[in-house]
Write a protein that holds these residues in place. Structure first.
Motif: not given
Lengths: 170, 202
Positions: B83-105
């Motif tokens: 919500a914070t990112v969307a509110g500021m709307g940075p046109k230069n930000m690309f947010h990748f989310v690696f979704n593996n469903g687990i806490y790998a670490i």
């Protein structure tokens, strides 16, 4: 809260003198009038966050990009932001001035508000230097906060011990 | 399903001179693949705050593309940042989310809700666009065009989990890595070498 008068415009004047670029904040009841006044200051960009723990890392990113941010969050939210303070301010040596709303402060010590009772012990715990501002008369200390943060590469807290006054109130 | 290595290689091919902000397993692979380490910061000791740091860099350097290589477990811990990112709307930000469903670490325990669709959450929060990719080829074919669009954009990648069993490297030297990277990036972005030593590690 004590009875000192603290006008948002006077604090903003200090921020402008320090060339602050961004004010990263989650508003609270004590700082409502500050938020309104900042929206009218063209040289400072207000960055609202959804949770106080975001404020320090957003400010860190801004600093890395060459900007001059401050954060403003309430004491209760400052506790929530504890791990960000540890890892992303103290841990990286971030010269950041943090305005912390001192909710419940009454200068008598026996406040029923635990958010106030824990603030100064909490700052001591993290070894964060600070001072308290209670009125416009205290604002001469603000430049010292920026000097100390820059000289030490560490965060410095300015605890706001009174509610910001509505503009026009004397 | 996409592998970490393939995802990082595909992103790196389209990177150009973008800043990268990585965390967790993404950092491990990105460090092996990145060709411009002075533009990389790997967030450790940060408890999920990669998206928040990336937002700060993106707002502070609006002419520079910022890639955030985030993860599902991390983002769940900092979900309000969408919500914070969307509110500021940075046109230069690309947010990748690696979704593996687990806490790998920590060995592969499931996240509280492995079925969360982060692309949908980002869309509901107000990102300019969001995408979800489950195969390497489709992701590879679409990424260059996505990076030409206006952010903030969230790109969810369904990746094969790689649980770690060798613990986390916590030494004085390893913990000095992030503060050094942050200073190198500030120097690169501002041209000034003005952030001196501070904190316990450097």
């Amino acid at each position: 809260m004590i009875n000192g008068i603290l006008h948002p415009k006077n604090v903003i004047d200090q921020l402008v003198r320090q060339k602050v670029s961004h004010y990263v904040t989650l508003p609270d009841s004590e700082t409502a009038h500050m938020y309104e006044a900042l929206m009218a200051e063209p040289s400072i960009t207000v960055v609202p966050v959804a949770r106080e723990g975001e404020a320090i890392p957003v400010a860190a990113g801004l600093f890395i990009a060459g900007q001059n941010p401050v954060i403003s969050i309430q004491n209760a939210g400052f506790y929530e932001a504890g791990d960000a303070l540890r890892g992303l301010a103290l841990g990286i040596g971030l010269p950041l001035v943090m305005f912390i709303g001192y909710r419940g402060h009454n200068r008598k010590g026996d406040t029923p508000d635990s958010a106030a009772a824990f603030l100064e012990p909490y700052l001591h715990l993290w070894r964060v230097d600070y001072f308290v501002i209670e009125s416009d008369d205290d604002l001469e200390r603000v430049p010292l906060a920026f000097e100390r943060a820059a000289a030490t590469n560490q965060p410095f807290a300015v605890a706001i011990g009174t509610e910001y006054a509505k503009e026009g109130v004397e | 399903m996409i592998t970490y290595e393939n995802a990082c290689r595909i992103i790196n091919r389209s990177r150009g001179s973008a800043v990268s902000v990585t965390t967790m397993t993404q950092t491990k692979y990105w460090n092996e693949i990145s060709e411009d380490p002075d533009l990389d910061i790997g967030i450790s000791n940060g408890m999920s705050k990669a998206s928040s740091i990336a937002l700060g860099v993106a707002l502070g350097k609006p002419e520079t593309t910022v890639l955030c290589l985030d993860a599902d477990g991390s983002l769940l811990m900092n979900l309000g940042s969408l919500a914070t990112v969307a509110g500021m709307g940075p046109k230069n930000m690309f947010h990748f989310v690696f979704n593996n469903g687990i806490y790998a670490i920590t060995g592969g325990q499931p996240v509280p809700a492995p079925g969360v669709e982060y692309a949908e959450v980002a869309k509901a929060c107000g990102y300019s666009a969001s995408y979800r990719f489950e195969d390497t080829e489709t992701f590879d074919n679409n990424l260059p065009k996505i990076l030409q669009s206006e952010g903030p954009v969230l790109i969810e990648l369904i990746v094969k989990g790689e649980p770690q069993t060798d613990g986390v490297d916590q030494t004085w030297e390893s913990n000095a890595g992030m503060p050094r990277q942050l200073r190198a990036l500030r120097k690169r972005l501002t041209g000034k070498d003005d952030w001196g030593a501070g904190g316990p590690y450097i």
